[in-house]
Design a protein around this motif. Structure first.
Motif, PDB file in Angstrom:
ATOM      1  N   UNK A 107       0.814  -1.209   0.000  1.00  0.00           N
ATOM      2  CA  UNK A 107       0.000   0.000   0.000  1.00  0.00           C
ATOM      3  C   UNK A 107       0.844   1.254   0.000  1.00  0.00           C
ATOM      4  N   UNK A 108       0.153   2.424   0.074  1.00  0.00           N
ATOM      5  CA  UNK A 108       0.843   3.712   0.048  1.00  0.00           C
ATOM      6  C   UNK A 108      -0.059   4.793   0.613  1.00  0.00           C
ATOM      7  N   UNK A 109       0.556   5.871   1.099  1.00  0.00           N
ATOM      8  CA  UNK A 109      -0.166   7.082   1.477  1.00  0.00           C
ATOM      9  C   UNK A 109       0.472   8.266   0.753  1.00  0.00           C
ATOM     10  N   UNK A 110      -0.324   9.281   0.411  1.00  0.00           N
ATOM     11  CA  UNK A 110       0.276  10.499  -0.153  1.00  0.00           C
ATOM     12  C   UNK A 110       1.133  11.191   0.904  1.00  0.00           C
ATOM     13  N   UNK A 111       2.306  11.643   0.482  1.00  0.00           N
ATOM     14  CA  UNK A 111       3.211  12.377   1.376  1.00  0.00           C
ATOM     15  C   UNK A 111       4.094  13.258   0.501  1.00  0.00           C
ATOM     16  N   UNK A 112       3.598  14.426   0.120  1.00  0.00           N
ATOM     17  CA  UNK A 112       4.352  15.287  -0.802  1.00  0.00           C
ATOM     18  C   UNK A 112       5.775  15.561  -0.310  1.00  0.00           C
ATOM     19  N   UNK A 113       6.742  15.425  -1.218  1.00  0.00           N
ATOM     20  CA  UNK A 113       8.148  15.714  -0.949  1.00  0.00           C
ATOM     21  C   UNK A 113       8.680  14.937   0.248  1.00  0.00           C
ATOM     22  N   UNK A 114       8.215  13.694   0.399  1.00  0.00           N
ATOM     23  CA  UNK A 114       8.604  12.866   1.553  1.00  0.00           C
ATOM     24  C   UNK A 114      10.117  12.648   1.566  1.00  0.00           C
ATOM     25  N   UNK A 115      10.716  12.738   2.766  1.00  0.00           N
ATOM     26  CA  UNK A 115      12.163  12.583   2.874  1.00  0.00           C
ATOM     27  C   UNK A 115      12.585  11.544   3.894  1.00  0.00           C
ATOM     28  N   UNK A 116      11.743  11.208   4.867  1.00  0.00           N
ATOM     29  CA  UNK A 116      12.102  10.167   5.826  1.00  0.00           C
ATOM     30  C   UNK A 116      10.855   9.649   6.538  1.00  0.00           C
ATOM     31  N   UNK A 117      10.987   8.488   7.130  1.00  0.00           N
ATOM     32  CA  UNK A 117       9.917   7.908   7.953  1.00  0.00           C
ATOM     33  C   UNK A 117      10.556   7.202   9.144  1.00  0.00           C
ATOM     34  N   UNK A 118      10.029   7.464  10.337  1.00  0.00           N
ATOM     35  CA  UNK A 118      10.496   6.809  11.561  1.00  0.00           C
ATOM     36  C   UNK A 118       9.287   6.317  12.347  1.00  0.00           C
ATOM     37  N   UNK A 119       9.523   5.349  13.235  1.00  0.00           N
ATOM     38  CA  UNK A 119       8.446   4.733  14.011  1.00  0.00           C
ATOM     39  C   UNK A 119       8.712   4.875  15.495  1.00  0.00           C
TER      40      UNK A 119
END
Length: 348
Positions: free
Chosen positions: A335-347
């Protein structure tokens, strides 16, 4: 974070239309993300890190601007809430940060330095307490005319801080004084000239480190001696298949907690590389390369259960997630979510 839920936080470039810092709820079974809020209070929060404070958690962000700053957010609610104004770093273009022993450390790409910032009583950033400026250059004239620190992170033992410098083809090992926040350089390891190291990840046993190179699509496997603070290169392996065409710019490397696989994101080709490790972690072998599900995967992160992989695709403006085959490590897009100009993801 609060014992009942896990969330994801996505950083993005506000100067390119991003929402700043986004918060999303995580479904641990499916890996699905649902956005609950965002804050654009900080310009270009391109990299994020969580740090404990009291009974909760604080989210820290660099502001990847020419002025350079670090900021903190209260993330107990559905949207991030700034903990005061950003603190100037007197360093340009910070691209990465880590929370270490009561301090936030930033890797400053344009200035070619690492900065330590003390934390205040509420967990917000305080004063700059230490700085190390890198020296040198590399053979790729348009990218390596000066130092470019791209990542800073603690080693698994907690004794050392490692900074990866794309401009000087090196990794610098530094000691942080927890009492004062002073930084003391310990040793520098030279890598093959022109490779442009960007990020590294440690083997879960803490005995090896894997340096992902941006200017050449390769991975440098290193032995890590935590007792002496010594990083020793052992060899390189490609992260793109033979015959791959066009520019290939690796961005992030993630290690399997079980010590069997590595995953790397590669921009240009827009792929995720799967590498198998031997039992000791001393060798890596490319076994597969799959589409990242978007364009220009700037960051890659493993979900908290270890069953899902997430790619922050900067130019297509989304975060895609993948289920991982436990036997092969092969990612399958879910799957996916919109995230304009995404640069990182942390949990957390």
């Amino acid at each position: 974070m609060d014992g009942t839920r896990t969330r994801a936080f996505v950083g993005s470039f506000t100067s390119a239309g991003g929402r700043g810092v986004m918060t999303a709820e995580l479904d641990p079974a499916s890996g699905a993300l649902t956005v609950t809020g965002s804050s654009d209070a900080v310009a270009d929060p391109s990299f994020l890190a969580l740090g404990g404070h009291g009974g909760g958690a604080v989210l820290y962000a660099v502001s990847e601007t020419e002025q350079g700053a670090v900021a903190a957010f209260d993330v107990t609610g559905p949207a991030p809430r700034p903990l005061g104004p950003p603190v100037a770093l007197d360093a340009a273009g910070p691209t990465h940060l880590a929370v270490v022993a009561g301090h936030v450390l930033t890797a400053n790409y344009t200035s070619g330095s690492v900065t330590a910032v003390s934390l205040t009583a509420d967990g917000g950033p305080g004063a700059v307490s230490g700085r190390v400026r890198h020296e040198g250059s590399g053979p790729v004239a348009d990218r390596q005319s000066a130092p470019h620190a791209h990542q800073v992170l603690p080693d698994p033992s907690g004794r050392w801080v490692l900074a990866v410098d794309l401009g000087t083809d090196s990794v610098t090992v530094t000691a942080l004084d927890p009492a004062t926040g002073a930084l003391s350089p310990h040793a520098t390891t030279a890598l093959r000239p022109g490779t442009g190291p960007r990020h590294l990840a440690f083997h879960p046993a803490g005995t090896h480190a894997y340096v992902l190179n941006e200017l050449e699509p390769t991975l440098t496997v290193c032995r890590w001696d935590a007792a002496g603070g010594v990083l020793t290169p052992l060899g390189e392996t490609p992260v793109v298949p033979d015959g791959a065409t066009g520019p290939q710019y690796p961005s992030e490397i993630v290690a399997d907690p079980g010590g069997r696989f590595l995953w790397a994101a590669v921009r240009g080709g827009d792929t995720l590389a799967v590498l198998a490790l031997d039992a000791s972690g001393a060798t890596a072998r490319l076994t597969a390369s799959v589409p990242c599900g978007g364009h220009w995967p700037r960051d890659l992160a493993l979900g908290p259960t270890g069953r899902h992989l997430y790619a922050a695709n900067e130019r297509s403006g989304d975060v895609t997630w993948f289920s991982l085959d436990p036997a092969t490590g092969l990612p399958e897009r879910v799957g996916a979510i919109p995230a304009p100009a995404a640069s990182c993801v942390v949990f957390g």
